[in-house]
Design an enzyme around this catalytic site. Structure first.
Site, mmCIF file in Angstrom:
data_model
loop_
_atom_site.group_PDB
_atom_site.id
_atom_site.type_symbol
_atom_site.label_atom_id
_atom_site.label_comp_id
_atom_site.label_asym_id
_atom_site.label_seq_id
_atom_site.Cartn_x
_atom_site.Cartn_y
_atom_site.Cartn_z
ATOM 1 N N ASN A 32 0.883 -1.159 0.000
ATOM 2 C CA ASN A 32 0.000 0.000 0.000
ATOM 3 C C ASN A 32 0.924 1.213 0.000
ATOM 4 O OD1 ASN A 32 -1.967 1.864 0.481
ATOM 5 N ND2 ASN A 32 -2.723 0.934 2.383
ATOM 6 N N LYS A 81 3.162 0.824 3.249
ATOM 7 C CA LYS A 81 2.696 -0.166 4.223
ATOM 8 C C LYS A 81 2.762 -1.537 3.549
ATOM 9 C CE LYS A 81 -0.693 2.791 6.486
ATOM 10 N NZ LYS A 81 -2.078 3.135 6.321
ATOM 11 N N ARG A 128 -8.844 16.267 6.956
ATOM 12 C CA ARG A 128 -9.601 16.652 5.753
ATOM 13 C C ARG A 128 -10.957 17.228 6.152
ATOM 14 N NH1 ARG A 128 -9.139 10.920 2.890
ATOM 15 N NH2 ARG A 128 -7.293 10.402 4.102
ATOM 16 N N GLU A 153 -8.149 -4.556 6.031
ATOM 17 C CA GLU A 153 -7.975 -4.255 4.604
ATOM 18 C C GLU A 153 -6.840 -5.081 3.997
ATOM 19 O OE1 GLU A 153 -8.014 -0.158 6.131
ATOM 20 O OE2 GLU A 153 -8.810 0.365 4.157
ATOM 21 N N HIS A 157 -16.706 3.587 8.515
ATOM 22 C CA HIS A 157 -15.252 3.386 8.581
ATOM 23 C C HIS A 157 -14.643 4.702 9.060
ATOM 24 C CE1 HIS A 157 -11.256 1.838 7.214
ATOM 25 N NE2 HIS A 157 -11.029 3.140 7.288
ATOM 26 N N LEU A 158 -14.293 4.747 10.345
ATOM 27 C CA LEU A 158 -13.774 5.980 10.927
ATOM 28 C C LEU A 158 -12.307 5.801 11.293
ATOM 29 C CD1 LEU A 158 -16.770 6.732 13.379
ATOM 30 C CD2 LEU A 158 -16.545 7.353 10.961
ATOM 31 N N GLY A 159 -11.426 6.303 10.448
ATOM 32 C CA GLY A 159 -9.989 6.285 10.734
ATOM 33 C C GLY A 159 -9.458 7.683 10.460
ATOM 34 N N ARG A 167 -2.647 -2.268 -3.316
ATOM 35 C CA ARG A 167 -3.875 -1.509 -3.124
ATOM 36 C C ARG A 167 -3.774 -0.283 -4.036
ATOM 37 N NH1 ARG A 167 -5.803 0.748 2.485
ATOM 38 N NH2 ARG A 167 -7.759 1.682 1.844
ATOM 39 N N HIS A 213 -12.470 3.406 0.367
ATOM 40 C CA HIS A 213 -12.459 2.448 1.494
ATOM 41 C C HIS A 213 -13.108 1.122 1.105
ATOM 42 C CE1 HIS A 213 -12.143 6.137 4.301
ATOM 43 N NE2 HIS A 213 -10.973 5.547 4.249
HETATM 44 P P1 ADP Z 1 -5.878 5.111 8.749
HETATM 45 O O1 ADP Z 1 -7.091 5.774 8.197
HETATM 46 O O2 ADP Z 1 -4.622 5.911 8.567
HETATM 47 O O3 ADP Z 1 -5.745 3.638 8.397
HETATM 48 P P2 ADP Z 1 -6.681 4.153 11.367
HETATM 49 O O4 ADP Z 1 -7.892 3.462 10.874
HETATM 50 O O5 ADP Z 1 -5.584 3.343 11.936
HETATM 51 O O6 ADP Z 1 -6.085 5.171 10.327
HETATM 52 O O7 ADP Z 1 -7.174 5.195 12.485
HETATM 53 C C1 ADP Z 1 -6.251 6.032 13.118
HETATM 54 C C2 ADP Z 1 -6.976 6.891 14.112
HETATM 55 O O8 ADP Z 1 -7.686 6.063 15.047
HETATM 56 C C3 ADP Z 1 -6.015 7.699 14.987
HETATM 57 O O9 ADP Z 1 -5.677 8.901 14.400
HETATM 58 C C4 ADP Z 1 -6.836 7.894 16.222
HETATM 59 O O10 ADP Z 1 -7.552 9.100 16.078
HETATM 60 C C5 ADP Z 1 -7.808 6.750 16.265
HETATM 61 N N1 ADP Z 1 -7.551 5.835 17.388
HETATM 62 C C6 ADP Z 1 -6.729 4.783 17.417
HETATM 63 N N2 ADP Z 1 -6.740 4.178 18.647
HETATM 64 C C7 ADP Z 1 -7.620 4.888 19.399
HETATM 65 C C8 ADP Z 1 -8.104 4.785 20.736
HETATM 66 N N3 ADP Z 1 -7.674 3.822 21.560
HETATM 67 N N4 ADP Z 1 -9.005 5.685 21.150
HETATM 68 C C9 ADP Z 1 -9.460 6.658 20.326
HETATM 69 N N5 ADP Z 1 -9.054 6.810 19.053
HETATM 70 C C10 ADP Z 1 -8.142 5.943 18.587
#
Ligand code: ADP
Length: 371
Positions: free
Chosen positions: A9, A16, A217, A355, A184-186, A69, A157
């Site tokens: 990736n 990654k 963003r 993923e 999907h919250l990252g 990816r 995603h």
């Molecule tokens: P990406 O979209 O880069 O793959 P991830 O899905 O790994 O990212 O999500 C990363 C985000 O998840 C971090 O920036 C953080 O905000 C949140 N996160 C990770 N662990 C925790 C936790 N224990 N509590 C709250 N938020 C978390």
């Protein structure tokens, strides 16, 4: 001596990777390499070092296939595909659709094709899962000529949503499976409305900038703000791009951090407000997906924030009380799989995404087991 599959990736400044043992896709190793910017070919050097490390440092592993990816497959690439020069050339034509990501991803493909030509490569597309969406939901309310040239809502995603769709039966009660919203919250964040496990519509559109507020963003934005930044503030395109992609979202509103963990730990009012806005906007966008499903049976949280932040989940659901959604506080705190209260009219779940595994699975299926 073992045969392995490598997933890649490639981002603009990091790579990654995951290694899986064949044929059962047993996870063996994963990691992230930041590029050495001093090197004149940073991505290529990282790839060379990685392949040497995998093949030589762990008792003679042989890389039998590589899965990439790719952020964008346009309208044509809606399935994983084995790469050759002709397909890579066609994918290059898609660069205007994803100029921030596709060049690095395709450079990785070309480097491997040039230097390790005996390893078959597969492209797996983040847009592909959304190919099931109806033409109506792909349209912007713009002149149709733009749609004809590919300015459409694609959604992203896809590997994450596809993975989740494969484990719904395992984790979600039968009465909650039909009309689902997966959140999907990252760092990047989106939601997908799924009917019977297929994508119906999603909050991300033409680029990964649309929809939910994210780490850095902006998410959905009045296009007039972009005109204001250009006309009244005289920002050029690259300044606007940096502002919208890297300086907005949780970071922009809090002026503290893009990381939910840091914002949750902070007593600063701006941190609280950024989290409130993130959760309100998430609930608002979730509600906006419901007409496409004609109802909703359940919500699945996934991604780094969705899997780990009890606070964010609770606040999003608080904004959805009118829908009959209610969370079980204890189960939520423990990040359990089922977190809805007994009184809730919809199922609420926490399911970790994977993923990389999806990428590996798609790659193995495309190449076949006769490697
Ligand atoms: P990406 O979209 O880069 O793959 P991830 O899905 O790994 O990212 O999500 C990363 C985000 O998840 C971090 O920036 C953080 O905000 C949140 N996160 C990770 N662990 C925790 C936790 N224990 N509590 C709250 N938020 C978390």
């Amino acid at each position: 001596m073992s045969n392995v599959l490598l997933t890649l990736n490639a981002g603009s400044s990091n790579l990654k990777f995951s290694v899986y043992e064949l044929p059962d896709l047993i996870p063996a190793e994963h990691g992230k390499i930041e590029f050495d910017r001093e090197h004149h070919n940073p991505l290529e050097k990282s790839l060379e070092d990685l392949i040497t490390h995998i093949e030589e440092n762990h008792g003679h592993r042989t890389i039998k296939m590589i899965g990439h990816r790719l952020v964008h497959g346009g309208e044509e690439f809606v399935q994983p595909i084995r790469l050759d020069d002709a397909i890579t050339d066609k994918l290059r034509e898609l660069i205007p659709l994803a100029p921030l990501h596709l060049p690095a991803e395709l450079s990785a493909v070309e480097f491997i094709a040039g230097h390790y030509s005996d390893i078959p490569q597969v492209a797996c597309f983040d847009t592909a899962f959304h190919a099931t969406q109806s033409p109506l939901y792909k349209l912007f309310a713009l002149p149709r000529s733009l749609a004809r040239e590919g300015v459409l809502r694609y959604g992203f995603h896809g590997l994450s949503y596809h993975y989740i769709s494969t484990v719904i039966e395992q984790h979600v009660l039968a009465e909650h499976r039909e009309k689902l919203v997966v959140a999907h919250l990252g760092n990047g964040a989106s939601m997908c409305a799924m009917k019977g496990g297929k994508s119906v519509t999603t909050t991300m559109g033409f680029t990964a900038l649309d929809g939910l507020m994210m780490g850095t963003r902006c998410g959905e934005l009045d296009a007039g703000v972009v005109l204001y930044l250009a006309q009244a503030k005289q920002l050029d395109i690259s300044q606007i791009e940096t502002l919208l992609y890297k300086q907005s979202g949780l970071l922009g509103v809090s002026e503290i951090s893009s990381d939910v963990r840091e914002l949750e730990a902070s007593n600063d009012e701006r941190a609280k407000e950024a989290l409130e806005l993130f959760c309100f906007r998430a609930a608002q966008k979730l509600a906006g997906l419901i007409p496409a499903l004609n109802g909703i049976d359940g919500i699945i949280f996934t991604g780094g924030i969705g899997e780990n932040s009890a606070l964010v989940r609770a606040k999003i659901i608080e904004n959805l009380q009118w829908l009959g959604a209610a969370i079980d506080t204890d189960k939520n705190q423990l990040n359990q799989t089922q977190i809805h209260a007994a009184s809730s009219q919809l199922g609420i779940y926490v399911i970790p995404t994977n993923e990389e595994w999806m990428l590996a699975k798609q790659t193995l299926t495309t190449i076949g087991e006769q490697f």
